[in-house]
Design an enzyme around this catalytic site. Structure first.
Site, PDB file in Angstrom:
ATOM      1  N   LYS A  11       0.830  -1.207   0.000  1.00 59.41           N
ATOM      2  CA  LYS A  11       0.000   0.000   0.000  1.00 59.41           C
ATOM      3  C   LYS A  11       0.871   1.267   0.000  1.00 59.41           C
ATOM      4  O   LYS A  11       2.082   1.206   0.275  1.00 59.41           O
ATOM      5  CB  LYS A  11      -0.937  -0.039   1.216  1.00 59.41           C
ATOM      6  N   TYR A  51     -12.215  -2.011  -3.606  1.00 58.28           N
ATOM      7  CA  TYR A  51     -12.760  -2.186  -2.254  1.00 58.28           C
ATOM      8  C   TYR A  51     -14.282  -2.005  -2.224  1.00 58.28           C
ATOM      9  O   TYR A  51     -14.846  -1.657  -1.176  1.00 58.28           O
ATOM     10  CB  TYR A  51     -12.091  -1.216  -1.283  1.00 58.28           C
ATOM     11  N   ASN A 114      -2.078   0.231   6.908  1.00 58.24           N
ATOM     12  CA  ASN A 114      -1.572  -1.037   7.433  1.00 58.24           C
ATOM     13  C   ASN A 114      -0.687  -1.796   6.437  1.00 58.24           C
ATOM     14  O   ASN A 114      -0.582  -3.012   6.485  1.00 58.24           O
ATOM     15  CB  ASN A 114      -2.727  -1.896   7.949  1.00 58.24           C
ATOM     16  N   HIS A 117      -2.039  -5.503   1.604  1.00 57.54           N
ATOM     17  CA  HIS A 117      -3.341  -6.165   1.411  1.00 57.54           C
ATOM     18  C   HIS A 117      -3.110  -7.645   1.143  1.00 57.54           C
ATOM     19  O   HIS A 117      -2.101  -8.026   0.546  1.00 57.54           O
ATOM     20  CB  HIS A 117      -4.064  -5.560   0.199  1.00 57.54           C
ATOM     21  N   GLU A 128      -9.105 -10.974  -7.748  1.00 57.53           N
ATOM     22  CA  GLU A 128      -8.250  -9.804  -7.530  1.00 57.53           C
ATOM     23  C   GLU A 128      -6.987  -9.854  -8.398  1.00 57.53           C
ATOM     24  O   GLU A 128      -6.524  -8.807  -8.860  1.00 57.53           O
ATOM     25  CB  GLU A 128      -7.887  -9.698  -6.045  1.00 57.53           C
TER      26      GLU A 128
HETATM   27  P1  ATP Z   1      -7.147  -5.803   3.234  1.00 56.50           P
HETATM   28  O1  ATP Z   1      -8.464  -6.148   2.534  1.00 56.50           O
HETATM   29  O2  ATP Z   1      -6.579  -4.462   2.809  1.00 56.50           O
HETATM   30  O3  ATP Z   1      -6.146  -6.920   3.117  1.00 56.50           O
HETATM   31  P2  ATP Z   1      -8.229  -6.674   5.737  1.00 56.50           P
HETATM   32  O4  ATP Z   1      -8.820  -7.786   4.938  1.00 56.50           O
HETATM   33  O5  ATP Z   1      -7.337  -7.038   6.874  1.00 56.50           O
HETATM   34  O6  ATP Z   1      -7.433  -5.681   4.794  1.00 56.50           O
HETATM   35  P3  ATP Z   1     -10.777  -5.343   5.616  1.00 56.50           P
HETATM   36  O7  ATP Z   1     -11.840  -5.502   6.649  1.00 56.50           O
HETATM   37  O8  ATP Z   1     -10.942  -6.017   4.292  1.00 56.50           O
HETATM   38  O9  ATP Z   1      -9.385  -5.738   6.292  1.00 56.50           O
HETATM   39  O10 ATP Z   1     -10.607  -3.772   5.392  1.00 56.50           O
HETATM   40  C1  ATP Z   1      -9.984  -3.280   4.213  1.00 56.50           C
HETATM   41  C2  ATP Z   1      -9.078  -2.125   4.568  1.00 56.50           C
HETATM   42  O11 ATP Z   1      -9.900  -1.044   5.013  1.00 56.50           O
HETATM   43  C3  ATP Z   1      -8.127  -2.377   5.733  1.00 56.50           C
HETATM   44  O12 ATP Z   1      -6.938  -3.044   5.371  1.00 56.50           O
HETATM   45  C4  ATP Z   1      -7.830  -0.969   6.186  1.00 56.50           C
HETATM   46  O13 ATP Z   1      -6.870  -0.347   5.321  1.00 56.50           O
HETATM   47  C5  ATP Z   1      -9.182  -0.296   5.991  1.00 56.50           C
HETATM   48  N1  ATP Z   1      -9.941  -0.325   7.244  1.00 56.50           N
HETATM   49  C6  ATP Z   1     -10.575  -1.386   7.804  1.00 56.50           C
HETATM   50  N2  ATP Z   1     -11.168  -1.059   8.959  1.00 56.50           N
HETATM   51  C7  ATP Z   1     -10.914   0.269   9.140  1.00 56.50           C
HETATM   52  C8  ATP Z   1     -11.248   1.209  10.148  1.00 56.50           C
HETATM   53  N3  ATP Z   1     -11.972   0.874  11.207  1.00 56.50           N
HETATM   54  N4  ATP Z   1     -10.809   2.486   9.995  1.00 56.50           N
HETATM   55  C9  ATP Z   1     -10.066   2.849   8.911  1.00 56.50           C
HETATM   56  N5  ATP Z   1      -9.709   2.005   7.921  1.00 56.50           N
HETATM   57  C10 ATP Z   1     -10.122   0.724   8.032  1.00 56.50           C
HETATM   58 MG    MG Z   2      -9.950  -7.476   3.173  1.00 58.28          MG
END
Ligand code: ATP
Ligand code: MG
Length: 140
Positions: A11, A51, A114, A117, A128
């Site tokens: 990211k 997303y 974070n 992904h 994806e």
């Molecule tokens: P990713 O899909 O990016 O691998 P993930 O599967 O661990 O992450 P998801 O629930 O799919 O988590 O959320 C997608 C992304 O949205 C997260 O990686 C983060 O960047 C963002 N995100 C999730 N929860 C929050 C939150 N509470 N506040 C801000 N950003 C968030």
């Molecule tokens: Mg995710």
């Protein structure tokens, strides 16, 4: 365990920190084959499309702004049990809750920023990878 594909996105926060090389090194040490690799800057529309499952969530706008603020590196990865293995290597969504030794623990700053992904299912891994790579661009 069957061979699967998963999509890694390094990211914008991790690219800005200069962590791309260390994350690619980890990918190789974990035994993934890199089928495709590109650096690009996501448009706002591409981030929203990628997303889309989160479009009703309160953080959606912040997430799309973040994901389109600078270059990302996308990698189509393959190995046995790729989806679960990569999720374990990256760690929990919130870096504060991620286990020691995970990429998000090492490079993530917050639940939003974070570092990486990972696809969340075998089907999404395939979808994806296809979102960013045409079949001909994947070295199988
Ligand atoms: P990713 O899909 O990016 O691998 P993930 O599967 O661990 O992450 P998801 O629930 O799919 O988590 O959320 C997608 C992304 O949205 C997260 O990686 C983060 O960047 C963002 N995100 C999730 N929860 C929050 C939150 N509470 N506040 C801000 N950003 C968030
Ligand atoms: Mg995710």
């Amino acid at each position: 365990m069957a061979t699967q594909r998963t999509l890694c996105i390094i990211k914008p926060d991790a690219v800005e920190k200069g962590a791309t090389g260390q994350i690619l090194d980890r990918i190789q040490r974990e035994g993934f084959r890199v089928l495709g690799l590109r650096q690009l800057r996501l448009s706002r529309r591409q981030a929203e499309g990628f997303y889309a499952v989160h479009r009703e969530r309160p953080f959606f706008d912040e997430l799309c702004t973040f994901m389109s603020r600078g270059p990302v590196v996308v990698a189509a990865l393959e190995r046995d049990n790729a989806v679960e293995h990569w999720r374990r290597v990256i760690g929990a969504t919130d870096p504060a809750k991620a286990e020691a030794g995970t990429i998000r623990k090492q490079f993530g700053a917050s639940v939003g920023e974070n570092a990486v992904h990972g696809s969340d299912s075998e089907e999404n891994g395939r979808i994806e990878c296809a979102y960013f790579f045409a079949g001909v661009d994947l070295i199988g």
